[in-house]
Design a protein around this motif. Sequence first.
Motif, short mmCIF file in Angstrom:
data_model
loop_
_atom_site.label_atom_id
_atom_site.label_comp_id
_atom_site.label_asym_id
_atom_site.label_seq_id
_atom_site.Cartn_x
_atom_site.Cartn_y
_atom_site.Cartn_z
N UNK A 1 0.84 -1.21 0.00
CA UNK A 1 0.00 0.00 0.00
C UNK A 1 0.87 1.25 0.00
N UNK A 2 1.94 1.24 0.77
CA UNK A 2 2.84 2.39 0.79
C UNK A 2 3.54 2.57 -0.55
N UNK A 3 3.86 1.46 -1.18
CA UNK A 3 4.51 1.53 -2.50
C UNK A 3 3.53 2.07 -3.55
N UNK A 4 2.30 1.59 -3.51
CA UNK A 4 1.29 2.05 -4.46
C UNK A 4 1.00 3.54 -4.30
N UNK A 5 1.06 4.01 -3.08
CA UNK A 5 0.78 5.43 -2.83
C UNK A 5 1.98 6.33 -3.05
N UNK B 1 6.84 4.69 -0.64
CA UNK B 1 7.96 3.76 -0.50
C UNK B 1 8.41 3.34 -1.89
N UNK B 2 9.70 3.18 -2.07
CA UNK B 2 10.23 2.85 -3.39
C UNK B 2 9.85 1.45 -3.84
N UNK B 3 9.91 0.50 -2.92
CA UNK B 3 9.62 -0.88 -3.30
C UNK B 3 8.83 -1.59 -2.23
N UNK B 4 8.11 -2.65 -2.60
CA UNK B 4 7.27 -3.38 -1.63
C UNK B 4 7.96 -4.57 -0.99
N UNK C 1 1.80 8.51 5.26
CA UNK C 1 0.55 7.95 4.76
C UNK C 1 -0.61 8.29 5.71
N UNK C 2 -0.38 8.12 7.00
CA UNK C 2 -1.42 8.43 7.98
C UNK C 2 -1.78 9.90 7.98
N UNK C 3 -0.80 10.75 7.79
CA UNK C 3 -1.06 12.19 7.74
C UNK C 3 -1.96 12.54 6.56
N UNK C 4 -1.74 11.88 5.43
CA UNK C 4 -2.52 12.17 4.23
C UNK C 4 -3.91 11.54 4.25
N UNK C 5 -4.13 10.59 5.15
CA UNK C 5 -5.42 9.89 5.22
C UNK C 5 -6.03 10.00 6.62
N UNK C 6 -5.91 11.15 7.22
CA UNK C 6 -6.42 11.36 8.57
C UNK C 6 -7.91 11.05 8.69
N UNK D 1 -4.75 -2.30 10.81
CA UNK D 1 -4.02 -2.12 9.56
C UNK D 1 -4.90 -2.46 8.36
N UNK D 2 -5.60 -3.57 8.45
CA UNK D 2 -6.47 -3.98 7.34
C UNK D 2 -7.55 -2.94 7.07
N UNK D 3 -8.19 -2.45 8.13
CA UNK D 3 -9.25 -1.46 7.96
C UNK D 3 -8.70 -0.15 7.40
N UNK D 4 -7.53 0.24 7.87
CA UNK D 4 -6.93 1.49 7.38
C UNK D 4 -6.63 1.40 5.89
N UNK D 5 -6.08 0.27 5.47
CA UNK D 5 -5.76 0.10 4.05
C UNK D 5 -7.03 0.11 3.20
N UNK D 6 -8.04 -0.63 3.64
CA UNK D 6 -9.29 -0.71 2.87
C UNK D 6 -10.01 0.63 2.79
N UNK D 7 -10.00 1.38 3.88
CA UNK D 7 -10.70 2.66 3.91
C UNK D 7 -9.94 3.77 3.19
N UNK D 8 -8.67 3.53 2.91
CA UNK D 8 -7.87 4.57 2.25
C UNK D 8 -7.87 4.44 0.74
N UNK D 9 -8.45 3.38 0.23
CA UNK D 9 -8.45 3.15 -1.22
C UNK D 9 -9.59 3.94 -1.88
#
Length: 214
Positions: free
Chosen positions: A72-76, A79-82, A99-104, A206-214
């Motif tokens: 997720x960090x790489x896609x956003x 991060x350079x690589x996953x 990432x958290x700052x951008x998706x508060x 973590x799972x909820x944060x990733x899903x809600x940030x997409x």
Amino acid sequence: MALSAARRLSTTSSSSSSAAAAAAEPPPNLSALFRSPKPQPPRQGSAREAPRQGPRPKPRRPWEEAGALLRRLHQGGYLRGPDSSSSDPHVVKAAAERFGHDHQHVAKWLSGSDLKKVALFGCPTDERRTVFASKRLRAFFNIKEDKICSSCKLRSSCKFVNQEVATYNKVILSDTMRIIALFVLDAFPQQLQVTAELKASVCKLLKDTINLSI
């Protein structure tokens, strides 16, 4: 006869000279016989004792959920690589924080009970930035610092024991993501014991944060 007398005179003179030389020599130093021999340097090619080494640090074993975080960090673009094997935990924590700052906005949808379990665990490291991220999360739930610090296994090395922070009326997602990243990367000190219940809460957050940030 004269020749024989000369030979006897020469022999007598030589004996007298030898005796005089022997008398002039200093007596032997007997104390040297009882001295310990000087240590000899090791010969070239001889085996030397290997230097002692301290205990090796615990090898990192990232959780399975670390892969989802890194992707997720790489896609956003954070991060350079996953690839977790080549990712520095400090770099990943910083990326997760951005990432958290951008998706508060995601924070208000996260489970309060899971967040509180993370807050009650205490600080997962004595590193300053993460310590204050943990303190701000505890402040949101009105958890007193002395309650957590009194039983903390990192207390002896922490410079911020019982230090309070201002009360916050919201969960700061950048703080939460920094803490979560540290857990899933298995980058916390070895003496800290993560229970199955806490691990389940961290993984769900973590799972909820990733899903809600997409």
